[in-house]
Design an enzyme around this catalytic site. Structure first.
Site, PDB file in Angstrom:
ATOM      1  N   LYS A 111      54.803  19.797  66.241  1.00  0.00           N
ATOM      2  CA  LYS A 111      55.861  19.408  64.980  1.00  0.00           C
ATOM      3  C   LYS A 111      56.839  19.755  66.829  1.00  0.00           C
ATOM      4  O   LYS A 111      57.739  19.238  66.768  1.00  0.00           O
ATOM      5  CB  LYS A 111      55.921  21.124  64.248  1.00  0.00           C
ATOM      6  CG  LYS A 111      55.340  21.206  63.705  1.00  0.00           C
ATOM      7  CD  LYS A 111      56.479  21.740  62.559  1.00  0.00           C
ATOM      8  CE  LYS A 111      55.350  22.192  60.925  1.00  0.00           C
ATOM      9  NZ  LYS A 111      55.954  23.156  60.202  1.00  0.00           N
TER      10      LYS A 111
ATOM     11  N   LYS B 226      47.389   9.695  54.465  1.00  0.00           N
ATOM     12  CA  LYS B 226      48.358  10.910  53.516  1.00  0.00           C
ATOM     13  C   LYS B 226      49.210  10.447  52.924  1.00  0.00           C
ATOM     14  O   LYS B 226      49.766  10.093  53.049  1.00  0.00           O
ATOM     15  CB  LYS B 226      47.895  12.416  53.772  1.00  0.00           C
ATOM     16  CG  LYS B 226      46.703  13.008  52.825  1.00  0.00           C
ATOM     17  CD  LYS B 226      46.578  14.231  53.614  1.00  0.00           C
ATOM     18  CE  LYS B 226      47.464  15.611  52.713  1.00  0.00           C
ATOM     19  NZ  LYS B 226      47.201  17.355  53.751  1.00  0.00           N
TER      20      LYS B 226
ATOM     21  N   LYS C  11      56.261  12.430  52.370  1.00  0.00           N
ATOM     22  CA  LYS C  11      57.443  12.407  52.218  1.00  0.00           C
ATOM     23  C   LYS C  11      57.442  12.001  53.748  1.00  0.00           C
ATOM     24  O   LYS C  11      58.945  10.993  54.052  1.00  0.00           O
ATOM     25  CB  LYS C  11      57.730  13.848  51.922  1.00  0.00           C
ATOM     26  CG  LYS C  11      58.307  15.305  52.398  1.00  0.00           C
ATOM     27  CD  LYS C  11      58.493  15.466  51.567  1.00  0.00           C
ATOM     28  CE  LYS C  11      58.323  17.310  51.777  1.00  0.00           C
ATOM     29  NZ  LYS C  11      58.285  17.987  50.633  1.00  0.00           N
TER      30      LYS C  11
END
Ligand code: TRP
Length: 328
Positions: free
Chosen positions: A111, A194, A197
């Site tokens: 991240k 996968k 969003k």
């Protein structure tokens, strides 16, 4: 009945992958286990800088959780920031985990790297300590999570064991369980990824609140495979198999059986789109009803928070007593 906890961040619209992969399983699980589901807004704060969005997203997600079928009289659905014990135990967890352990978290590294020039909060780094608090506060036996969260459950166990060793037996040691197998939904445009969003385009991601026409269109434009045969094989035919899996999840018929009914991609895409429209229709209706009465929706979330607090405050007291803080 096992105590089961799973949480979801209020970071945007719920899509088909969230629903078929997780939320629908939560709904099924609510009658067999004692389930707690947190809308973890404090976790979302690690990457939120805009005023107002957390509250709006939490309300939205709350409505969605009830709309998909979680029953406020059965499951405990709560907003994390309504239960202050999360923050307090979160700090205690930060003092029970080491800098080195947190530095090894692959999710933080990923991240932080993705945020490049963006603000990387210390909260993003200490996130697993808050997650440990989420889990340990509820004496959860089982935490159903995907592989991407296993490291966070492992560190939660390590923290709990260390705390119990330092201060005496306080926390239940939780274990990660593989969620009851929901459908694994892939991106309609890139069927080897996968559904997510954060994908580059919205065309591959079907949101539960998409208009029926938009849903049908996304399926019509789904990427299929280079030849034109319909059969079920995730490796050889990722695009077609994804459609078959989604159609199977919507109809209850096995993907391989469905495959025998089609000789062309067009009708498969059209039927899958229609089946998804029918599947989400009642969800969209309940969602609209819930959002039309915000007072009632907030009452349902307060009820969940009150139930959650009863459990969480008893656990926090146990932890504080074990540490031996000066009583108030
Ligand atoms: N980290 C989880 C995720 O990104 C969300 C989460 C926060 C969670 N607290 C939790 C999941 C406790 C399970 C249990 O998906």
């Amino acid at each position: 009945m096992a105590r089961v906890l799973s949480c979801i961040q209020p970071t945007g619209a719920v899509h088909l992958g969230n629903y078929l992969g997780a939320l629908r399983e939560w709904v099924k699980g609510q009658h067999t286990n004692d389930v707690f589901h947190g809308i973890v807004d404090l976790h979302a704060l690690t990457i939120t800088e805009t005023p107002g969005v957390l509250g709006a997203n939490s309300l939205d997600l709350g409505a969605m959780l009830f709309a998909v079928g979680l029953d406020p009289d059965v499951a405990t659905i709560f907003v994390q920031s309504h239960v202050v014990e999360h923050s307090v135990l979160g700090w205690i967890m930060e003092c029970t985990v080491s800098y080195g352990e947190l530095s090894r978290m692959t999710q933080f590294k990923d991240k932080a790297a993705k945020r490049e020039a963006d603000f990387v909060s210390a909260g993003l780094f200490t996130y697993p300590a808050l997650q440990a608090a989420d889990i340990l506060l509820y004496d959860a036996n089982e935490v159903p999570v995907g592989a991407d969260q296993h490291q966070h459950i492992e560190i939660t166990r390590d923290i709990a064991i260390r705390f119990n060793h330092r201060f005496g037996d306080t926390f239940v040691i939780p274990k990660a369980v593989t969620p009851a197998e929901g459908a694994r939904v892939m991106d309609l445009q890139e069927p080897t990824n996968k559904m997510s969003k954060s994908a580059t385009s919205d065309a591959g991601c079907v949101y539960l609140l998409d208009e029926p026409a938009a849903i049908v269109k996304k399926f019509k434009r789904a990427v299929t495979d280079s030849d034109s045969e319909v059969f079920y094989d995730r490796d050889k035919k990722p695009g077609v198999s994804n459609l078959l899996d989604i159609l199977s999840a919507a109809t209850g018929v096995k993907p391989a059986d469905l495959a025998t009914r089609y000789s062309q991609y067009g009708p498969l895409k059209a039927d899958t789109g229609e089946a998804v429209v029918e599947m989400v229709r009642p969800i969209q209706e309940r969602y609209a009803e819930l959002m039309a009465d915000r007072g009632e929706l907030q009452r349902l979330l307060r009820k969940g928070a009150d139930k959650a607090r009863t459990v969480a405050s008893a656990t926090l007291d146990r932890a504080k007593n074990a540490i031996g803080f000066l009583p108030y």
